[in-house]
Motif scaffolding. Structure first.
Motif, mmCIF file in Angstrom:
data_model
loop_
_atom_site.group_PDB
_atom_site.id
_atom_site.type_symbol
_atom_site.label_atom_id
_atom_site.label_comp_id
_atom_site.label_asym_id
_atom_site.label_seq_id
_atom_site.Cartn_x
_atom_site.Cartn_y
_atom_site.Cartn_z
ATOM 1 N N HIS A 130 0.846 -1.196 0.000
ATOM 2 C CA HIS A 130 0.000 0.000 0.000
ATOM 3 C C HIS A 130 0.883 1.249 0.000
ATOM 4 O O HIS A 130 1.855 1.340 0.742
ATOM 5 N N GLY A 131 0.564 2.194 -0.882
ATOM 6 C CA GLY A 131 1.315 3.443 -0.976
ATOM 7 C C GLY A 131 2.504 3.392 -1.917
ATOM 8 O O GLY A 131 3.113 4.413 -2.199
ATOM 9 N N GLU A 132 2.861 2.220 -2.405
ATOM 10 C CA GLU A 132 4.015 2.101 -3.308
ATOM 11 C C GLU A 132 3.570 2.043 -4.763
ATOM 12 O O GLU A 132 2.440 1.693 -5.075
ATOM 13 N N SER A 133 4.520 2.371 -5.647
ATOM 14 C CA SER A 133 4.271 2.394 -7.090
ATOM 15 C C SER A 133 5.345 1.603 -7.820
ATOM 16 O O SER A 133 6.432 1.368 -7.291
ATOM 17 N N CYS A 134 5.029 1.249 -9.042
ATOM 18 C CA CYS A 134 6.008 0.633 -9.935
ATOM 19 C C CYS A 134 5.564 0.914 -11.361
ATOM 20 O O CYS A 134 4.426 1.318 -11.596
#
Length: 174
Positions: free
Chosen positions: A68-72
């Protein structure tokens, strides 16, 4: 001089998307112009159907890997042998994350899944069901993980035709 080439709908075979895990789930799409805001991809008239169908399945599957809260970023390439998927960024990979990604790739019928921490990092293989290749004329060559390929077959053919038109007869072009 090369004229603009129009390509047919749903023929884009290579795409790079952004994914982020929000409170509402995983959002996948394109970054808005000059922004970190992701325009959630609900429809795409240019992307090949197999890639577009994969996007909705990825929304559900990436929840298991992307915190949760991370991107890629997700680079997808549709090839004759299947789909090559490269994840760029996201959490560092331990053994559990690698296993989760391999299971996800098998479940989604992705032919090969690789990961790299940064754009300039070498891709790390995570899962491969079949070898992937691409044809250039009569030659069939292995397709490296996350490699560049013209976005559409028609675009590639237009570039080849242009190169042939400006070269001397009998010249060899690579």
């Amino acid at each position: 001089f090369m004229a603009a080439v129009m390509t047919a709908a749903r023929t884009r075979r290579r795409v790079r998307l952004t994914a982020t895990h929000t409170a509402k789930g995983v959002v996948i799409g394109f970054n808005a112009w000059r922004s970190k805001f992701i325009v959630d991809l609900q429809e795409c008239p240019v992307m090949k159907t197999d890639l577009f169908k994969l996007v909705s399945k990825l929304r559900e599957s990436l929840v298991m890997w992307l915190p949760h809260g991370e991107s890629c970023d997700i680079q997808l390439t549709s090839l004759l042998d299947g789909v090559d998927m490269l994840l760029i960024g996201g959490p560092p990979l331990g053994m559990d994350q690698r296993q989760t990604l391999a299971e996800m790739a098998a479940f989604l019928h992705i032919s090969r899944l690789s990961w790299k921490k940064w754009d300039r990092s070498p891709p790390e293989p995570i899962f491969q069901a079949v070898p992937l290749s691409v044809s250039f004329g009569k030659a069939r060559v292995p397709f490296p993980a996350g490699a560049f390929l013209q976005a559409t077959q028609a675009g590639e053919e237009a570039l080849v035709d242009f190169a042939k038109s400006v070269c001397k007869t009998g010249a060899r072009v690579l």
